[in-house]
Scaffold this motif. Structure first.
Motif, PDB file in Angstrom:
ATOM      1  N   SER A   1       6.687  -3.789   6.247  1.00  0.00           N
ATOM      2  CA  SER A   1       6.835  -2.589   5.428  1.00  0.00           C
ATOM      3  C   SER A   1       8.040  -2.727   4.510  1.00  0.00           C
ATOM      4  CB  SER A   1       7.014  -1.359   6.324  1.00  0.00           C
ATOM      5  OG  SER A   1       8.151  -1.527   7.140  1.00  0.00           O
TER       6      SER A   1
ATOM      7  N   LYS B   1       0.861  -1.177   0.000  1.00  0.00           N
ATOM      8  CA  LYS B   1       0.000   0.000   0.000  1.00  0.00           C
ATOM      9  C   LYS B   1       0.905   1.237   0.000  1.00  0.00           C
ATOM     10  CE  LYS B   1      -3.899   2.195   1.672  1.00  0.00           C
ATOM     11  NZ  LYS B   1      -4.820   2.762   0.762  1.00  0.00           N
TER      12      LYS B   1
ATOM     13  N   LYS C   1       4.145  -3.863  11.827  1.00  0.00           N
ATOM     14  CA  LYS C   1       3.521  -4.208  10.557  1.00  0.00           C
ATOM     15  C   LYS C   1       4.621  -4.327   9.506  1.00  0.00           C
ATOM     16  CE  LYS C   1      -0.397  -5.050   8.891  1.00  0.00           C
ATOM     17  NZ  LYS C   1      -1.292  -6.055   9.459  1.00  0.00           N
TER      18      LYS C   1
ATOM     19  N   ALA D   1      -1.339  12.416   5.874  1.00  0.00           N
ATOM     20  CA  ALA D   1      -2.490  12.412   6.776  1.00  0.00           C
ATOM     21  C   ALA D   1      -2.735  13.842   7.232  1.00  0.00           C
ATOM     22  CB  ALA D   1      -2.193  11.511   7.967  1.00  0.00           C
TER      23      ALA D   1
ATOM     24  N   THR E   1       7.008   4.829  10.806  1.00  0.00           N
ATOM     25  CA  THR E   1       5.916   4.163  10.103  1.00  0.00           C
ATOM     26  C   THR E   1       4.878   3.770  11.144  1.00  0.00           C
ATOM     27  OG1 THR E   1       7.240   2.146  10.221  1.00  0.00           O
ATOM     28  CG2 THR E   1       7.131   3.248   8.102  1.00  0.00           C
ATOM     29  N   ASP E   2       3.642   4.096  10.836  1.00  0.00           N
ATOM     30  CA  ASP E   2       2.534   3.780  11.736  1.00  0.00           C
ATOM     31  C   ASP E   2       1.292   3.640  10.871  1.00  0.00           C
ATOM     32  OD1 ASP E   2       0.768   3.459  13.766  1.00  0.00           O
ATOM     33  OD2 ASP E   2       0.786   5.561  14.409  1.00  0.00           O
ATOM     34  N   SER E   3       1.001   2.405  10.499  1.00  0.00           N
ATOM     35  CA  SER E   3      -0.109   2.201   9.580  1.00  0.00           C
ATOM     36  C   SER E   3      -0.664   0.803   9.770  1.00  0.00           C
ATOM     37  CB  SER E   3       0.402   2.367   8.145  1.00  0.00           C
ATOM     38  OG  SER E   3      -0.551   1.871   7.227  1.00  0.00           O
TER      39      SER E   3
ATOM     40  N   GLN F   1       4.519   0.562  14.816  1.00  0.00           N
ATOM     41  CA  GLN F   1       3.733  -0.674  14.840  1.00  0.00           C
ATOM     42  C   GLN F   1       4.513  -1.846  14.260  1.00  0.00           C
ATOM     43  OE1 GLN F   1       0.043  -0.134  12.875  1.00  0.00           O
ATOM     44  NE2 GLN F   1      -0.917   0.789  14.660  1.00  0.00           N
TER      45      GLN F   1
ATOM     46  N   ASN G   1       4.952   7.876   7.677  1.00  0.00           N
ATOM     47  CA  ASN G   1       4.561   7.066   6.519  1.00  0.00           C
ATOM     48  C   ASN G   1       4.990   7.704   5.188  1.00  0.00           C
ATOM     49  OD1 ASN G   1       3.436   5.344   8.388  1.00  0.00           O
ATOM     50  ND2 ASN G   1       1.390   6.247   8.209  1.00  0.00           N
TER      51      ASN G   1
ATOM     52  N   LEU H   1       3.007  -1.071   4.133  1.00  0.00           N
ATOM     53  CA  LEU H   1       3.345   0.115   3.355  1.00  0.00           C
ATOM     54  C   LEU H   1       4.613  -0.039   2.533  1.00  0.00           C
ATOM     55  CD1 LEU H   1       2.914   3.231   5.692  1.00  0.00           C
ATOM     56  CD2 LEU H   1       1.370   2.445   3.879  1.00  0.00           C
TER      57      LEU H   1
ATOM     58  N   GLN I   1       0.766   5.224   0.696  1.00  0.00           N
ATOM     59  CA  GLN I   1      -0.072   6.327   1.180  1.00  0.00           C
ATOM     60  C   GLN I   1       0.133   7.485   0.223  1.00  0.00           C
ATOM     61  OE1 GLN I   1      -0.033   6.846   5.502  1.00  0.00           O
ATOM     62  NE2 GLN I   1      -0.383   9.024   5.202  1.00  0.00           N
TER      63      GLN I   1
ATOM     64  N   ASP J   1      -1.721  -0.794   7.321  1.00  0.00           N
ATOM     65  CA  ASP J   1      -1.425  -1.459   6.042  1.00  0.00           C
ATOM     66  C   ASP J   1       0.048  -1.818   5.927  1.00  0.00           C
ATOM     67  OD1 ASP J   1      -4.086  -1.124   5.005  1.00  0.00           O
ATOM     68  OD2 ASP J   1      -3.587   1.019   4.788  1.00  0.00           O
TER      69      ASP J   1
END
Lengths: 254, 408
Positions: free
Chosen positions: B167, B20, B165, B26, B131-133, B163, B51, B137, B22, B135
């Motif tokens: 990436s 993903k 996650k 944001a 990074t904080d998502s 997070q 992100n 990324l 972004q 998804d």
């Protein structure tokens, strides 16, 4: 305090110590002398706990306990100190940090509170005086770039810090000039008390002028072949080791 | 390129649609809402990327009275094209590979730092990429640092995960140092174990310029850290230090390329690593000394300690010399802790575990001790100690501001 009975030690299958008997009591100073390669340093290493040596027979008892069942660090915490012939250089570990760790661990082992930073610094300062080391010492890396004399003084400094019951000084006099020898020997003498014992391993009489032994032993061919008073050291200085060798060989041939 | 490196790159690149992206920042939220800075004993000008987007409150660029420009690269390219485009369009960067090309095609933004002639920036500039998502990324950032003649800057770059996650992060930092410019560049990686992070730093140096870099890797999933240095005018010097402390399944590739194109330059590399569990570390140092580059001084050293039988280190220091009046050397070691030193420490009553700690800490300190920002150095030393103690897995914030390290 220390009792060695019929100690046999091998390295890579080769027997180095062939039945050593030695008893050391509280407050005594023993000198172990003898020519090169007869097992003097091996004896010190085995007491320290170096695991490349294999004890094939006999026993070492320290304060009533089987020394062989104690880890290297446990022996140290119980009061055994080895002053090494060739102290190791440890880049990046400061003497202060090294001693701090050692003393903290020893105190914890004996159920004592750790020293405060202030107490520790004060102790470092006082003990450094014993071997005339400057305070700058504490930030230096252990033995890194030290001269031969400094390394030996650092050994005695550590001995002063750790306050051992039994000190084994392995050729502490080797490679020292007259002044360094005097400083090191004075250090050891200052640390002497009726409560602690010392084993001095040496080739020469000169160190024993300062640290006067109660007993002198001659280690030859992996055994203690002769024991006597401090006069024996003088005799060895005068006559060399050849006569010991001859005595030993003729006794063996009979 | 090692097999595994290729495998990981293939995984990331084979199907880019798995990631993903972004596509816009944001909405602005004050940094404090998601990033708590309780400790500020390091006094920096902080720039945050979240992100892949520069976090700012309608201020994409700040310009100091001395003319120091800090902020969004895309914004700067519009407002100061003459200061940005010549570098961005420069095609001569060395060793461009698939990832560099991907970055060139896809980068959305990056940090731009410009220091004018004769200006010394007192406060270090700190880039924190978070990074904080929810998804998985992909992020492509391109940062650009330009120091004009006799300018001086300390730059701190931190990559952190908030997070756990997966990436894929593919960043390029371009650095251009004009005559006599001096840059200290500190880099800290503290990513989650699912991250795949590719960091490329391209440095171009003019006469008498000085580049110092110090890269610390405490946690990562996969990290490829690449530095390419071009010494294009005489008397430039580049010194690169690095430390990686990896465990579990972590994998760090360090690739350093230095191109001595002209006479009288020097370059120094010292990289050290402690590799535990089943972690892997590869080092590839490549120095080219061109035929004209007489009186080059170049060295490269890589030292590793492996703590287990399953830890894996490959080290390839590599010199390619075409000039005949040079002083170059390289060396590498992979080994265990020194048995004699271990024994010595234990004979003073120090248990095996602590003896190992002392020796590892000493080994790692050599790199940290070269850091000139005091507060940063002290923090790193604490980080190293905690990391070696196993107390630190991953900080969920940039460690430089991590509250639980205050008294560490």
């Amino acid at each position: 305090m220390l009792k060695i009975e019929n100690l046999h030690v091998s390295i890579h299958g080769k027997e180095i110590l062939k039945g050593v008997n030695l008893e050391i009591n509280k407050g005594e100073v023993h000198a172990i002398m003898g020519p090169n390669g007869t097992g003097k340093s091996t004896l010190a290493s085995v007491i320290a706990g170096k695991d490349i040596f294999e004890v094939t027979e006999g026993s070492i008892t320290y304060e009533g306990k089987n020394l062989m069942e104690m880890s290297i660090e446990e022996r140290a915490r119980e009061g055994i100190f080895i002053g090494f012939q060739y102290p190791v250089e440890i880049p990046g570990v400061s003497i202060a940090n090294f001693m701090r760790t050692a003393i903290d661990e020893k105190r914890r082992y004996h159920g004592q509170e750790p020293l405060t930073e202030l107490e520790f610094r004060k102790m470092m300062k006082e003990k450094a005086k014993v071997v005339e080391l400057t305070e700058k010492l504490s930030t230096r890396s252990v033995n890194e770039g030290f001269s031969g004399g400094e390394k030996k003084r650092n050994e005695i400094f550590q001995m002063a810090m750790l306050e051992p019951k039994l000190s084994i000084l392995d050729e502490t006099d080797s490679g020292l000039d007259i002044d360094a020898l005097r400083i090191v020997a004075n250090g050891v003498t200052q640390l002497k008390s009726p409560e602690n014992s010392t084993i001095v391993i040496t080739h020469y009489q000169r160190l024993l002028d300062y640290i006067v032994p109660d007993f002198v032993h001659v280690l030859f061919d992996g055994k203690i072949v002769k024991s006597g008073s401090k006069e024996l050291a003088l005799e060895l200085e005068h006559r060399g080791y050849e006569w010991i060798k001859q005595e030993y060989e003729s006794a063996n041939n009979q | 390129m090692t097999k595994e490196e290729k495998l990981i790159i293939d995984q990331c690149m084979a199907d880019l649609s798995q990631w993903k992206v972004q596509d816009q920042p944001a909405p602005y939220r004050p940094v404090e809402e998601y990033f708590h800075c309780k400790v500020k004993d390091i006094d920096t000008q902080m720039c945050i990327f979240l992100n892949g987007w520069y976090v700012h409150d309608n201020m994409p660029l700040t310009i100091s009275p001395e003319g120091v420009i800090v902020g969004s690269l895309t914004e700067a390219a519009q407002r100061f094209p003459e200061k940005v485009l010549p570098y961005l369009n420069q095609k001569s960067l060395p060793k461009e590979d698939d990832l560099s090309v991907l970055n060139r095609q896809r980068y959305n933004d990056g940090l731009f730092v410009y220091v004018p002639e004769n200006v010394t920036v007192e406060k270090p500039i700190q880039l924190i990429s978070l990074t904080d998502s929810p998804d998985e990324l992909m992020i492509n950032n391109r940062h650009l640092i330009v120091l004009e003649k006799n300018a001086e800057l300390s730059f701190v770059q931190c990559d952190d995960s908030i997070q756990f996650k997966k990436s894929f992060i593919n960043n390029v930092t371009q650095i251009h140092l004009a005559e006599d410019a001096r840059l200290s560049y500190y880099k800290m990686e503290n990513k989650n174990p699912e991250s795949m992070l590719f960091n490329e730093v391209d440095v171009e140096q003019k006469a008498h310029s000085q580049f110092y870099s110090n890269a610390m890797t405490f946690n990562t999933g996969y990290l490829r850290s690449r530095i390419n240095v071009l010494l294009t005018e005489p008397f430039a010097s580049a010194t690169m230090h690095g430390l990686y402390l990896v465990d579990r399944q972590q994998h760090v590739d360090t690739q350093v390329f230095v191109d001595h194109q002209v006479p009288n330059c020097e370059s120094h590399q010292l990289y050290k690593g402690i590799v535990d569990d089943s972690a892997k570390a590869n080092f590839l140092g490549h120095v080219v000394v061109r035929p004209d580059a007489q009186r080059t001084l170049a060295d490269q050293t890589n030292r590793n300690i492996t703590l287990t039988d399953t830890a894996h280190v490959t080290s390839r220091p590599f010199l390619e010399i075409y000039a005949d009046d040079v002083k170059c050397n390289h060396g590498t070691t992979v080994g265990q802790l020194d048995d004699d030193a271990m024994f010595y420490l234990r004979t003073r009553g120090i248990c095996e575990r602590n003896a190992r700690m002392l020796l590892m800490f000493a080994f790692a300190n050599e790199i940290a001790n070269n850091i000139k920002i005091d507060s940063l150095r002290e923090r790193y030393l604490v980080m190293i100690r905690k990391r070696l103690n196993g107390e630190l897995t991953i900080c969920d914030q940039c460690v430089l501001h991590c509250p639980h390290l205050v008294n560490g």
